[in-house]
Design a protein around this motif. Structure first.
Motif, PDB file in Angstrom:
ATOM      1  N   MET A 107       0.843  -1.196   0.000  1.00 39.22           N
ATOM      2  CA  MET A 107       0.000   0.000   0.000  1.00 39.22           C
ATOM      3  C   MET A 107       0.876   1.243   0.000  1.00 39.22           C
ATOM      4  O   MET A 107       1.975   1.242   0.533  1.00 39.22           O
ATOM      5  N   LEU A 108       0.381   2.305  -0.609  1.00 39.83           N
ATOM      6  CA  LEU A 108       1.115   3.559  -0.713  1.00 39.83           C
ATOM      7  C   LEU A 108       1.527   4.094   0.653  1.00 39.83           C
ATOM      8  O   LEU A 108       0.747   4.093   1.600  1.00 39.83           O
ATOM      9  N   GLU A 109       2.779   4.526   0.763  1.00 38.93           N
ATOM     10  CA  GLU A 109       3.269   5.133   1.982  1.00 38.93           C
ATOM     11  C   GLU A 109       2.978   6.636   1.943  1.00 38.93           C
ATOM     12  O   GLU A 109       3.394   7.335   1.014  1.00 38.93           O
ATOM     13  N   VAL A 110       2.278   7.132   2.946  1.00 42.72           N
ATOM     14  CA  VAL A 110       1.882   8.536   2.992  1.00 42.72           C
ATOM     15  C   VAL A 110       2.431   9.160   4.269  1.00 42.72           C
ATOM     16  O   VAL A 110       2.269   8.589   5.353  1.00 42.72           O
ATOM     17  N   PRO A 111       3.085  10.338   4.194  1.00 41.61           N
ATOM     18  CA  PRO A 111       3.579  11.003   5.402  1.00 41.61           C
ATOM     19  C   PRO A 111       2.441  11.305   6.381  1.00 41.61           C
ATOM     20  O   PRO A 111       1.358  11.739   5.973  1.00 41.61           O
ATOM     21  N   ASN A 112       2.693  11.078   7.662  1.00 40.30           N
ATOM     22  CA  ASN A 112       1.699  11.320   8.706  1.00 40.30           C
ATOM     23  C   ASN A 112       2.185  12.420   9.645  1.00 40.30           C
ATOM     24  O   ASN A 112       3.323  12.395  10.099  1.00 40.30           O
ATOM     25  N   PHE A 113       1.291  13.358   9.939  1.00 35.58           N
ATOM     26  CA  PHE A 113       1.618  14.443  10.855  1.00 35.58           C
ATOM     27  C   PHE A 113       0.577  14.464  11.969  1.00 35.58           C
ATOM     28  O   PHE A 113      -0.617  14.600  11.702  1.00 35.58           O
ATOM     29  N   GLN A 114       1.033  14.297  13.200  1.00 34.18           N
ATOM     30  CA  GLN A 114       0.143  14.273  14.361  1.00 34.18           C
ATOM     31  C   GLN A 114       0.412  15.506  15.226  1.00 34.18           C
ATOM     32  O   GLN A 114       1.558  15.817  15.540  1.00 34.18           O
ATOM     33  N   TYR A 115      -0.674  16.193  15.618  1.00 34.16           N
ATOM     34  CA  TYR A 115      -0.554  17.402  16.417  1.00 34.16           C
ATOM     35  C   TYR A 115      -1.393  17.286  17.690  1.00 34.16           C
ATOM     36  O   TYR A 115      -2.389  16.562  17.734  1.00 34.16           O
ATOM     37  N   GLU A 116      -0.973  18.023  18.689  1.00 28.80           N
ATOM     38  CA  GLU A 116      -1.727  18.090  19.932  1.00 28.80           C
ATOM     39  C   GLU A 116      -2.976  18.952  19.749  1.00 28.80           C
ATOM     40  O   GLU A 116      -4.075  18.564  20.132  1.00 28.80           O
ATOM     41  N   ARG A 117      -2.789  20.121  19.142  1.00 25.67           N
ATOM     42  CA  ARG A 117      -3.880  21.088  19.032  1.00 25.67           C
ATOM     43  C   ARG A 117      -3.691  21.925  17.766  1.00 25.67           C
ATOM     44  O   ARG A 117      -2.608  22.459  17.529  1.00 25.67           O
TER      45      ARG A 117
ATOM     46  N   TYR B 151       4.474  18.588   0.090  1.00 20.12           N
ATOM     47  CA  TYR B 151       4.250  17.144  -0.070  1.00 20.12           C
ATOM     48  C   TYR B 151       3.211  16.858  -1.149  1.00 20.12           C
ATOM     49  O   TYR B 151       2.300  17.653  -1.377  1.00 20.12           O
ATOM     50  N   ASP B 152       3.379  15.694  -1.783  1.00 14.67           N
ATOM     51  CA  ASP B 152       2.416  15.281  -2.808  1.00 14.67           C
ATOM     52  C   ASP B 152       1.082  14.892  -2.173  1.00 14.67           C
ATOM     53  O   ASP B 152       0.018  15.222  -2.691  1.00 14.67           O
ATOM     54  N   CYS B 153       1.160  14.173  -1.060  1.00 17.05           N
ATOM     55  CA  CYS B 153      -0.033  13.794  -0.313  1.00 17.05           C
ATOM     56  C   CYS B 153       0.383  13.546   1.134  1.00 17.05           C
ATOM     57  O   CYS B 153       1.566  13.322   1.420  1.00 17.05           O
ATOM     58  N   LEU B 154      -0.586  13.599   2.034  1.00 15.35           N
ATOM     59  CA  LEU B 154      -0.262  13.461   3.455  1.00 15.35           C
ATOM     60  C   LEU B 154      -1.513  13.223   4.273  1.00 15.35           C
ATOM     61  O   LEU B 154      -2.634  13.382   3.798  1.00 15.35           O
ATOM     62  N   VAL B 155      -1.279  12.829   5.520  1.00 23.84           N
ATOM     63  CA  VAL B 155      -2.358  12.684   6.497  1.00 23.84           C
ATOM     64  C   VAL B 155      -2.026  13.571   7.697  1.00 23.84           C
ATOM     65  O   VAL B 155      -0.901  13.549   8.203  1.00 23.84           O
ATOM     66  N   VAL B 156      -2.984  14.348   8.136  1.00 20.88           N
ATOM     67  CA  VAL B 156      -2.842  15.192   9.323  1.00 20.88           C
ATOM     68  C   VAL B 156      -3.911  14.772  10.329  1.00 20.88           C
ATOM     69  O   VAL B 156      -5.083  14.641   9.986  1.00 20.88           O
ATOM     70  N   SER B 157      -3.500  14.552  11.569  1.00 21.42           N
ATOM     71  CA  SER B 157      -4.455  14.248  12.627  1.00 21.42           C
ATOM     72  C   SER B 157      -4.114  15.085  13.853  1.00 21.42           C
ATOM     73  O   SER B 157      -2.986  15.563  13.998  1.00 21.42           O
ATOM     74  N   ALA B 158      -5.084  15.268  14.726  1.00 18.61           N
ATOM     75  CA  ALA B 158      -4.869  16.086  15.916  1.00 18.61           C
ATOM     76  C   ALA B 158      -5.694  15.551  17.074  1.00 18.61           C
ATOM     77  O   ALA B 158      -6.741  14.926  16.882  1.00 18.61           O
ATOM     78  N   ASP B 159      -5.207  15.802  18.285  1.00 16.21           N
ATOM     79  CA  ASP B 159      -5.974  15.436  19.476  1.00 16.21           C
ATOM     80  C   ASP B 159      -7.128  16.395  19.698  1.00 16.21           C
ATOM     81  O   ASP B 159      -8.123  16.053  20.332  1.00 16.21           O
ATOM     82  N   TYR B 160      -6.970  17.613  19.162  1.00 15.47           N
ATOM     83  CA  TYR B 160      -8.031  18.603  19.330  1.00 15.47           C
ATOM     84  C   TYR B 160      -7.936  19.645  18.220  1.00 15.47           C
ATOM     85  O   TYR B 160      -6.844  20.031  17.811  1.00 15.47           O
ATOM     86  N   GLN B 161      -9.089  20.075  17.719  1.00 13.95           N
ATOM     87  CA  GLN B 161      -9.116  21.197  16.791  1.00 13.95           C
ATOM     88  C   GLN B 161     -10.181  22.188  17.271  1.00 13.95           C
ATOM     89  O   GLN B 161     -11.287  21.803  17.628  1.00 13.95           O
ATOM     90  N   TYR B 162      -9.795  23.453  17.315  1.00 10.40           N
ATOM     91  CA  TYR B 162     -10.683  24.457  17.890  1.00 10.40           C
ATOM     92  C   TYR B 162     -11.454  25.253  16.840  1.00 10.40           C
ATOM     93  O   TYR B 162     -12.285  26.106  17.185  1.00 10.40           O
ATOM     94  N   ASN B 163     -11.216  24.977  15.569  1.00  8.90           N
ATOM     95  CA  ASN B 163     -11.949  25.687  14.521  1.00  8.90           C
ATOM     96  C   ASN B 163     -12.314  24.726  13.393  1.00  8.90           C
ATOM     97  O   ASN B 163     -12.183  25.057  12.217  1.00  8.90           O
ATOM     98  N   GLY B 164     -12.760  23.528  13.788  1.00 10.07           N
ATOM     99  CA  GLY B 164     -13.136  22.533  12.795  1.00 10.07           C
ATOM    100  C   GLY B 164     -14.376  22.974  12.032  1.00 10.07           C
ATOM    101  O   GLY B 164     -15.262  23.634  12.570  1.00 10.07           O
ATOM    102  N   ARG B 165     -14.440  22.590  10.749  1.00  8.35           N
ATOM    103  CA  ARG B 165     -15.546  23.016   9.896  1.00  8.35           C
ATOM    104  C   ARG B 165     -16.425  21.845   9.477  1.00  8.35           C
ATOM    105  O   ARG B 165     -15.941  20.738   9.253  1.00  8.35           O
ATOM    106  N   GLY B 166     -17.690  22.153   9.339  1.00  5.27           N
ATOM    107  CA  GLY B 166     -18.632  21.219   8.752  1.00  5.27           C
ATOM    108  C   GLY B 166     -19.151  21.793   7.453  1.00  5.27           C
ATOM    109  O   GLY B 166     -18.644  22.808   6.954  1.00  5.27           O
TER     110      GLY B 166
END
Length: 244
Positions: free
Chosen positions: A1-11, A26-41
């Motif tokens: 499977m394709l290897e994609v850079p991962n970035f994990q943040y606290e906030r 980067y060509d493609c990536l994954v970003v995740s966080a423990d908390y986001q204070y301005n998330g959009r729907g």
């Protein structure tokens, strides 16, 4: 499977915003966080959740360097399918349904369907050329108290009796996103169309309160519906009400 850079943040303000910033490098990536204070729907609504209790993830693609998908509506579709696949793995036996256009619902012990996840795909264009795509996903995992504005409609795995580790769910979600990103587009759309199960159903368009029957779904995710007064096209930015 394709290897994609991962970035994990606290906030972060929003994982989608961070992904867009990083796509310059980067060509493609994954970003995740423990908390986001301005998330959009959708439609500018906010996506709120507690820290360290939920999934906040974005999958970003620099379309000028790497194109996974030609039909961009599939980003949103893939997000929903990936969430459903992940939840099925951890919430064994749960009834899960996809709700048009971008939500995932799950049934409680009373067989009432409540929202557990939302998906937001954002695309940037230069003229008619898509330059970047970001798929944002939020999943309620261990949160048990919700704002009163959504308390009647929202749920989490914890509220449903499932004790899950967010890191394990995050790994599964990443894997499922990549799986669908590299799948046949026509087959992916067909799977979503089957699971969304809207053709032949009656819906109410929120903007005008009028009821229609869905006749078909176009390859671009728009609903073609009709009633005794004629036909209407409903795109994935419109809000509709219907029985799950």
């Amino acid at each position: 499977m394709l290897e994609v850079p991962n970035f994990q943040y606290e906030r972060v303000s929003s994982t989608n915003d961070v992904a867009k910033e990083l796509l310059f490098k980067y060509d493609c990536l994954v970003v995740s966080a423990d908390y986001q204070y301005n998330g959009r729907g959708r439609k500018g609504r906010s996506w709120e959740g507690e820290s360290h209790k939920n999934i906040y993830l974005s999958f970003g693609v620099n379309e000028t360097k790497q194109e996974f998908i030609k039909n961009k509506i599939l980003y949103q579709i893939i997000g929903c399918l990936a969430v459903e696949s992940t939840l099925s793995e951890f919430a064994t036996g749960a009834k899960i349904k996809l709700k048009y256009p971008n939500d995932v619902y799950i049934a409680n012990e009373k067989n009432e369907y409540k929202k557990i996840s939302g998906v937001l795909a954002e695309h940037s264009y230069s003229g008619n050329i898509c330059t970047e795509s970001v798929l944002g996903i939020g999943i309620n995992i261990n949160q048990i108290v919700f704002d009163k504005s959504v308390a009647e409609k929202a749920t989490s795995l914890k509220l449903l009796g499932y004790n899950c580790d967010t890191d394990n769910i995050l790994d599964s979600l990443k894997s499922n996103i990549l799986k669908f990103m590299q799948s046949n587009e026509e087959e992916t759309f067909g799977l979503w169309k089957k699971k969304i199960d809207l053709v032949g159903k009656n819906i109410i368009v929120v903007s005008n309160g009028v009821e229609y029957k869905v006749d078909t779904i176009s390859p671009f995710g728009t609903l073609l519906a009709s009633n005794h007064n004629g036909h209407i096209t409903i795109n994935n930015g419109d809000s509709i009400i219907y029985e799950l």
